[in-house]
Design a protein around this motif. Sequence first.
Motif, short mmCIF file in Angstrom:
data_model
loop_
_atom_site.label_atom_id
_atom_site.label_comp_id
_atom_site.label_asym_id
_atom_site.label_seq_id
_atom_site.Cartn_x
_atom_site.Cartn_y
_atom_site.Cartn_z
N ALA A 47 11.09 9.88 1.82
CA ALA A 47 10.59 10.19 0.48
C ALA A 47 9.39 9.30 0.12
O ALA A 47 8.46 9.75 -0.55
N ARG A 48 9.44 8.06 0.57
CA ARG A 48 8.39 7.14 0.13
C ARG A 48 8.24 6.02 1.14
O ARG A 48 9.24 5.53 1.68
N ILE A 49 6.99 5.62 1.41
CA ILE A 49 6.78 4.42 2.22
C ILE A 49 5.69 3.57 1.59
O ILE A 49 4.66 4.07 1.13
N ARG A 50 5.98 2.29 1.52
CA ARG A 50 4.98 1.31 1.10
C ARG A 50 4.75 0.37 2.27
O ARG A 50 5.70 -0.08 2.91
N SER B 215 -2.85 6.37 6.24
CA SER B 215 -2.73 5.38 5.15
C SER B 215 -3.96 4.50 5.00
O SER B 215 -4.13 3.82 4.00
N GLY B 216 -4.83 4.46 6.03
CA GLY B 216 -5.98 3.58 5.96
C GLY B 216 -5.67 2.14 6.32
O GLY B 216 -6.50 1.26 6.14
N VAL B 217 -4.48 1.90 6.85
CA VAL B 217 -4.13 0.53 7.27
C VAL B 217 -4.18 0.47 8.80
O VAL B 217 -3.50 1.25 9.48
N PHE B 218 -5.02 -0.43 9.31
CA PHE B 218 -5.19 -0.58 10.76
C PHE B 218 -4.23 -1.67 11.22
O PHE B 218 -4.44 -2.85 10.96
N ARG C 295 -1.95 5.12 15.66
CA ARG C 295 -2.83 6.23 15.23
C ARG C 295 -2.44 6.77 13.86
O ARG C 295 -3.29 6.85 12.97
N VAL C 296 -1.18 7.12 13.68
CA VAL C 296 -0.85 7.80 12.41
C VAL C 296 -0.93 6.83 11.23
O VAL C 296 -1.33 7.24 10.13
N VAL D 258 0.85 -1.18 0.00
CA VAL D 258 0.00 0.00 0.00
C VAL D 258 0.90 1.24 0.00
O VAL D 258 1.69 1.45 0.91
N GLU D 259 0.73 2.05 -1.04
CA GLU D 259 1.50 3.30 -1.16
C GLU D 259 0.92 4.30 -0.16
O GLU D 259 -0.29 4.50 -0.13
N ALA D 260 1.78 4.91 0.68
CA ALA D 260 1.26 5.79 1.75
C ALA D 260 1.99 7.13 1.77
O ALA D 260 2.80 7.40 2.65
N PRO D 261 1.68 8.01 0.80
CA PRO D 261 2.42 9.27 0.68
C PRO D 261 2.27 10.20 1.88
O PRO D 261 3.22 10.87 2.27
#
Length: 408
Positions: free
Chosen positions: A95-98, A339-342, A333-334, A83-86
């Motif tokens: 710069a980027r997290i997946r 990102s919408g990932v619980f 929380r963040v 899941v791409e989480a800008p």
Amino acid sequence: MSLVTHLSCVQCGKTVADAWTCPACGPDEGILDIHFDYARAKATLTRAALATRTRSHWRYRELLPLEDAFCPADGYIGWTPLVEAPRLATALGVARIRLKDDGRNASASFKDRASSVGVQHALQAGAREIACASTGNAASSLAHCAAAAGLACNIFVPQTVPEGKLAQLLAYGARVFKVKGPYDLAYDLCGKACARFGWYNRNCAINPYLVEGKKTGGLEVAEQCADDPPDWVAVSVGDGCTIAGIAKGLASMKAVGIVSWSTRVLGVQAAGVAPILAAMTTNRLDRAAGGTTYADSINCPVPRNWRKAVNAVRDSNGAMVAVTDEQIMESVRVTGRLSGVFAEPAAATAVAGIAEARRKGIIEAKASVVAMITGNGLKDISGALRAVGKPHEIAPEIGEVARIVESA
Ligand SMILES: *Cc1c(COP(=O)(O)O)cnc(C)c1O
């Protein structure tokens, strides 16, 4: 035919005949590693072949310790999304997290990768019953995989097991022993019961086949990022099997030529229980260190696979950090909000570790990172609720809604 060539001891390095631990180094330190014939694997495990295979972790059959007849052609565990989480990347300062969302597995944790291989290996070994001791996810995952395969399942849990995980065990029909005493005693009792009743022992620490299941997490990250490699892969660390498996998977994909790059592995422990972080410098395990953390899935004061974990970090030129329970709650929380990932606390720990490694200058601002989300937040509702706050208690009146909306 399986492409396993031999097993070796991670402590003394010697080849060991088919056993679960090294007879010379003993069950505490003599953890085994499984070796594969990469030259033969390379002949059939190609990008073109992978394109036609099952969208599950069984796609890597050449690199699994199973005979053909026991390696399913199709399945539904693994091949979880990145899941791409800008917005999360901005918050963390990278710069980027997946996010590799392994909370979407059948029993909602990364452990399904190991348990599914364990169940197939048990069937291959002719076992009728399987057992494990676990604080939660390994157990619920084993109970799921055993139920799906029709194998009887025995689970030893400590008193502190979260209710969601306990409900899963009972729903999947496992025989559950809730042991009065700490996890260590549940673990020892499980070993004794396996010896006495001839059950297959799924305990990851002493069963080297399970790490090969966990390896599929690393195989997948490498394949999914083949043309777009991350600089770091962050993994939370309890017993140490997960990070060892993921690092082995990443390295194996280079060994068979699917990718040409290697990446660095960031291990993240909870500050309250960080014996593997300590072992990174002392090169030994302090079995008396103790401690505890709110992230129950990595609450392992005496980690069994500490040496494999330390080797995994060193071999990848990686690093290990620790984060406090407050940092873990903040990352639950963040991660959810941005990102919408619980993520369950032990999974969000990987995200917290990225923030910590940024602060320490270990990870650079221009880095691209992957965080392994090892378990779903629904697994431990009371843990999640401690992190995420409370709802607005109101009467069924629009004025009350307005009061809250307008004061926000
Ligand atoms: C088991 C587990 C881990 C850590 O794995 P180890 O092999 O114990 O290091 C991390 N996160 C979750 C959700 C887990 O269930």
